[in-house]
Design an enzyme around this catalytic site. Structure first.
Site, PDB file in Angstrom:
ATOM      1  N   HIS A  73      35.356  46.780  46.925  1.00  0.00           N
ATOM      2  CA  HIS A  73      36.511  46.103  46.329  1.00  0.00           C
ATOM      3  C   HIS A  73      36.170  45.845  44.866  1.00  0.00           C
ATOM      4  O   HIS A  73      35.059  45.416  44.555  1.00  0.00           O
ATOM      5  CB  HIS A  73      36.791  44.793  47.075  1.00  0.00           C
ATOM      6  CG  HIS A  73      38.159  44.252  46.811  1.00  0.00           C
ATOM      7  ND1 HIS A  73      38.516  43.707  45.606  1.00  0.00           N
ATOM      8  CD2 HIS A  73      39.260  44.191  47.590  1.00  0.00           C
ATOM      9  CE1 HIS A  73      39.786  43.322  45.657  1.00  0.00           C
ATOM     10  NE2 HIS A  73      40.264  43.607  46.863  1.00  0.00           N
ATOM     11  N   SER A  86      44.045  47.336  57.081  1.00  0.00           N
ATOM     12  CA  SER A  86      42.965  47.066  58.046  1.00  0.00           C
ATOM     13  C   SER A  86      43.366  46.071  59.125  1.00  0.00           C
ATOM     14  O   SER A  86      43.081  46.294  60.308  1.00  0.00           O
ATOM     15  CB  SER A  86      41.694  46.598  57.339  1.00  0.00           C
ATOM     16  OG  SER A  86      41.931  45.406  56.661  1.00  0.00           O
ATOM     17  N   LEU A  87      44.030  44.970  58.747  1.00  0.00           N
ATOM     18  CA  LEU A  87      44.506  44.046  59.804  1.00  0.00           C
ATOM     19  C   LEU A  87      45.475  44.815  60.695  1.00  0.00           C
ATOM     20  O   LEU A  87      45.490  44.651  61.917  1.00  0.00           O
ATOM     21  CB  LEU A  87      45.199  42.825  59.187  1.00  0.00           C
ATOM     22  CG  LEU A  87      44.301  41.830  58.417  1.00  0.00           C
ATOM     23  CD1 LEU A  87      45.152  40.764  57.734  1.00  0.00           C
ATOM     24  CD2 LEU A  87      43.270  41.184  59.331  1.00  0.00           C
ATOM     25  N   ALA A  98      40.858  42.478  65.849  1.00  0.00           N
ATOM     26  CA  ALA A  98      40.793  43.624  66.770  1.00  0.00           C
ATOM     27  C   ALA A  98      40.340  43.171  68.156  1.00  0.00           C
ATOM     28  O   ALA A  98      40.921  43.575  69.178  1.00  0.00           O
ATOM     29  CB  ALA A  98      39.844  44.695  66.225  1.00  0.00           C
ATOM     30  N   HIS A 151      33.171  46.165  50.789  1.00  0.00           N
ATOM     31  CA  HIS A 151      34.350  45.501  51.354  1.00  0.00           C
ATOM     32  C   HIS A 151      34.743  46.028  52.727  1.00  0.00           C
ATOM     33  O   HIS A 151      35.103  45.252  53.596  1.00  0.00           O
ATOM     34  CB  HIS A 151      35.500  45.695  50.362  1.00  0.00           C
ATOM     35  CG  HIS A 151      36.767  44.991  50.735  1.00  0.00           C
ATOM     36  ND1 HIS A 151      36.834  43.622  50.884  1.00  0.00           N
ATOM     37  CD2 HIS A 151      38.026  45.461  50.974  1.00  0.00           C
ATOM     38  CE1 HIS A 151      38.079  43.269  51.206  1.00  0.00           C
ATOM     39  NE2 HIS A 151      38.822  44.373  51.286  1.00  0.00           N
ATOM     40  N   ARG A 188      41.440  51.735  44.871  1.00  0.00           N
ATOM     41  CA  ARG A 188      40.285  50.830  44.759  1.00  0.00           C
ATOM     42  C   ARG A 188      39.021  51.487  44.237  1.00  0.00           C
ATOM     43  O   ARG A 188      38.282  50.889  43.469  1.00  0.00           O
ATOM     44  CB  ARG A 188      39.964  50.266  46.137  1.00  0.00           C
ATOM     45  CG  ARG A 188      40.571  48.951  46.314  1.00  0.00           C
ATOM     46  CD  ARG A 188      40.262  48.355  47.620  1.00  0.00           C
ATOM     47  NE  ARG A 188      41.388  47.479  47.872  1.00  0.00           N
ATOM     48  CZ  ARG A 188      41.650  46.912  49.018  1.00  0.00           C
ATOM     49  NH1 ARG A 188      40.863  47.140  50.045  1.00  0.00           N
ATOM     50  NH2 ARG A 188      42.675  46.135  49.153  1.00  0.00           N
ATOM     51  N   GLU A 228      50.209  46.118  46.366  1.00  0.00           N
ATOM     52  CA  GLU A 228      48.762  46.213  46.130  1.00  0.00           C
ATOM     53  C   GLU A 228      48.412  47.637  45.742  1.00  0.00           C
ATOM     54  O   GLU A 228      49.262  48.532  45.802  1.00  0.00           O
ATOM     55  CB  GLU A 228      47.988  45.762  47.384  1.00  0.00           C
ATOM     56  CG  GLU A 228      48.055  44.247  47.589  1.00  0.00           C
ATOM     57  CD  GLU A 228      47.497  43.772  48.921  1.00  0.00           C
ATOM     58  OE1 GLU A 228      46.788  44.542  49.589  1.00  0.00           O
ATOM     59  OE2 GLU A 228      47.794  42.627  49.284  1.00  0.00           O
ATOM     60  N   ALA A 279      40.438  37.798  55.224  1.00  0.00           N
ATOM     61  CA  ALA A 279      41.361  38.794  54.656  1.00  0.00           C
ATOM     62  C   ALA A 279      42.466  38.083  53.878  1.00  0.00           C
ATOM     63  O   ALA A 279      43.144  37.218  54.405  1.00  0.00           O
ATOM     64  CB  ALA A 279      41.946  39.651  55.765  1.00  0.00           C
ATOM     65  N   GLN A 280      42.598  38.460  52.618  1.00  0.00           N
ATOM     66  CA  GLN A 280      43.611  37.812  51.771  1.00  0.00           C
ATOM     67  C   GLN A 280      44.855  38.675  51.647  1.00  0.00           C
ATOM     68  O   GLN A 280      45.979  38.183  51.685  1.00  0.00           O
ATOM     69  CB  GLN A 280      43.027  37.544  50.381  1.00  0.00           C
ATOM     70  CG  GLN A 280      41.883  36.550  50.400  1.00  0.00           C
ATOM     71  CD  GLN A 280      41.297  36.316  49.017  1.00  0.00           C
ATOM     72  OE1 GLN A 280      41.831  36.748  47.999  1.00  0.00           O
ATOM     73  NE2 GLN A 280      40.177  35.618  48.979  1.00  0.00           N
TER      74      GLN A 280
END
Ligand code: SIN
Length: 482
Positions: free
Chosen positions: A230, A375-376, A16, A335, A277, A114, A46-47
Site C-alpha cells: 500500500h 478483499s472484504l 472470511a 498490505h 497501487r 479508490e 480494513a478502511q
C-alpha cells in the site's frame, strides 16, 4: 450406534472465517481464533470498503474490467466475473446481517472512489471503519448462531491427517497446553503475510501461519511472489505495524507531495494520485529513498474528517499529527498477499479435507495485484460459498494411519526481526534478481530454521522464478537507479 458428525473447524475470525462459519449452518462449526477476544484480524483494520457496481451508470462488466487491469490480466477470469456479478448481492446480504452502510444527504448509498476504479463504486460503513463495522455485525451473528462454537486464545500449529485426509487440528493455548480437535473438514481463514515484512499495514498476527500450516500438510501454493504494497501507511519511525492512511483520502482529493512540496504523481500516470497501487507505491518508495519523506496533503480534501475518516484522524492525532492542518508523512507498507494456498472456486486445497478462504487462499481472482476494496468482498463471497459447500459435503472418512503435519518451530524474536528487514529490502515494492538470489542463499544457510524463515524462502524462490515484472512483482533492471 450413529456417531455425531465431527465439527467443521474454521481457523481465523476475520470476515472470511465468519462468513464461512455462518454459511455452514446447520453443520456444527468450531471457530478458532488466536486472540482471546476474537480481535486481531486484518479485516478489522480494513478502511476501504467494498466494491460493487451499484450506480446505474456502472456495471459488473466495468468492475470486472477494472479488476483485470489492476491484476495485470493474471487473474482467473471466471472468478473475477463471478465476484463482480455477485458484489451487489453481497452488499444486500451484509445489510441483512445488520451492517449499516454510509448514505448521502438524499438517502442513497454513498459511493466512493479508490485507485484503479474508473467510477465511484465503493460503499463504506462508519466512514473509514468499514472492516470494523462489518466484523462487529458478523461476530454478533456468529455469537448467537447455535451451530457455531467459538474459541479464542488458540494457535493452531498442526493438522491431523488420516489416509492423507485432513481430519483434525492441534492448537496451543496461552498456557502452552495442547488441544486436539477432530474435524470433518478444516478451513484455514488465517489472513496474509504482511507481518513478515518490516513495514506493514497488517496486524502482527498476519504472519503467514495458516499458509505455513497448509504447506506443512503438502497443500499446493501459487503466486507467492505477488505481495501488494500500500503506498500510504503512516510513517511512524521504528514501528512495524503501521496505521493505514486509506486510499479513499486520495479519492476525496488528497495529494501526494515530495519533500520539496512537488506533486509526486504529476505526469507519471493518467490516473495521477489514483494510479494502481503498485505504481504509486514504487513512486513513494523511490521518493523516500531520494529525498527523505513523502507527505499526503489533505488540505484540498472534500468531506468531513470526523464522519468520513475517523480512523485516520484518530491514528494521526495519536502520533501528534493533525491531518486537518498538517500534511501526513507516509510510507509504503506490505498490505495484501495475492498468492497463497491454491484453491478452486469452492475453496478446496489440493489436500482432501483442507479448505481455505480469504487472503490465505489463492483462487486467482486478484491476479498479480488486487484492485482496491475487492478483499472484504472476496472474503465474504468466497467464505459464504465455501460454507454452503461444506454444509452439503459428507465428511471424508479417513480410517487408517494417522500423521501430524506440523508447522514447526517459531523463530526467535531477533531472527524474526532480521527476517522482516531482509524481506522488506529484498522482496519489497522494488526487487532485484541479484539480491533475491543472494538473500535466498543466505536464508537457506540460517542455523535457526523457524517456519517463518521457510515461508520467506518460498516467497523469494517464487520471486526468482518470475523473471519479468508483473503487477505488484516489480523487478528493476540491474542498471536502473530505482
Ligand atoms: C485502503 O483503504 O486504502 C485500502 C483498501 C483496500 O485494501 O482495498
Amino acid at each position: 450406534m450413529k456417531h455425531p458428525r465431527a465439527p467443521i473447524v474454521v481457523i481465523g475470525g476475520g470476515v472470511a472465517g465468519l462468513a464461512t462459519a455462518l454459511a455452514a449452518a446447520p453443520s456444527p462449526v468450531r471457530l478458532l481464533c488466536r486472540a482471546i477476544d476474537g480481535t486481531g484480524s486484518a479485516s478489522a483494520l480494513a478502511q476501504g470498503g467494498i466494491a460493487a457496481a451499484l450506480d446505474p451508470d456502472d456495471s459488473p462488466l466495468a468492475h470486472t474490467e477494472d479488476t483485470l487491469v489492476a491484476g495485470a490480466h493474471h487473474n482467473n477470469v471466471a472468478m473475477v466475473r463471478w465476484l463482480c456479478a455477485q458484489a451487489p448481492e453481497a452488499i444486500a446480504w451484509l445489510q441483512a446481517q445488520g451492517v449499516v452502510f454510509d448514505r448521502d444527504a438524499g438517502g442513497a448509498l454513498k459511493l466512493g472512489r479508490e485507485g484503479g476504479h474508473r467510477v465511484a463504486r465503493i460503499v463504506h460503513a462508519g466512514g473509514d471503519a468499514s472492516g470494523a463495522v462489518l466484523l462487529r455485525a458478523l461476530l454478533a451473528k456468529a455469537q448467537c448462531a447455535a451451530h457455531i462454537q467459538w474459541r479464542g486464545g488458540l494457535d493452531a500449529d498442526a493438522l491431523l491427517l488420516r489416509d492423507g485426509v485432513v481430519c483434525g487440528v492441534r492448537a496451543i493455548d496461552g498456557q502452552g497446553r495442547q488441544h486436539v480437535i477432530e474435524a470433518s473438514a478444516v478451513v484455514l481463514a488465517t489472513g496474509g503475510i504482511g507481518a513478515l515484512f518490516a513495514c506493514t499495514s497488517n496486524p502482527p498476527g498476519a504472519d503467514g501461519s495458516g499458509l505455513a500450516l497448509g504447506m506443512a500438510a503438502g497443500a499446493r501454493v501459487r503466486d507467492l511472489e505477488f505481495v501488494q504494497f500500500h503506498p500510504t501507511a503512516l510513517d511512524v519511525s521504528g514501528a512495524h505495524c503501521l496505521p493505514l492512511i486509506t486510499e479513499a483520502l486520495r479519492g476525496a482529493g488528497a495529494r501526494l507531495r515530495d519533500a520539496g512540496g512537488r506533486l509526486l504523481m504529476e505526469g507519471l500516470h493518467p490516473l495521477g494520485d489514483l494510479a494502481p497501487r503498485d505504481v504509486v507505491a514504487r513512486r513513494v518508495w523511490q521518493a523516500r529513498r531520494d529525498d527523505g519523506r513523502v507527505w499526503l496533503d489533505a488540505s484540498a480534501m472534500e468531506g468531513e474528517w470526523e464522519s468520513a475518516f475517523p480512523t485516520v484522524l484518530a491514528a494521526c492525532l495519536k502520533h501528534g499529527i493533525d491531518p486537518r492542518h498538517q500534511p501526513i508523512p507516509v510510507t509504503p507498507a506490505a498490505h495484501f498477499h495475492m498468492g497463497g494456498l491454491a484453491v478452486d472456486g469452492d475453496g478446496r486445497t489440493s489436500v482432501p479435507g483442507l479448505y481455505a478462504a480469504g487472503e490465505v487462499a489463492c483462487n486467482g481472482v486478484h491476479g498479480a495485484n488486487r484492485l482496491a476494496s475487492n478483499s472484504l468482498l472476496e472474503g465474504i463471497l468466497c467464505g459464504r460459498r465455501l460454507g454452503a459447500v461444506l454444509a452439503a459435503t459428507p465428511a471424508a472418512a479417513g480410517r487408517g494411519e494417522h500423521r501430524w503435519a506440523e508447522r514447526g518451530s517459531v523463530l526467535a524474536a531477533d531472527d524474526l526481526s532480521r527476517l522482516r528487514d531482509l524481506l522488506w529490502q529484498t522482496a519489497g515494492p522494488v526487487r532485484r534478481t541479484e539480491s533475491l538470489r543472494h538473500y535466498l542463499l543466505q536464508l537457506m544457510a540460517w542455523p535457526a530454521q523457524g517456519w517463518q524463515a521457510r515461508l520467506a524462502q518460498s516467497l523469494l524462490d517464487a520471486a526468482l522464478q518470475r523473471h519479468e515484472s508483473l503487477g505488484a512483482h516489480y523487478i528493476a533492471a540491474p542498471e536502473m537507479d530505482v
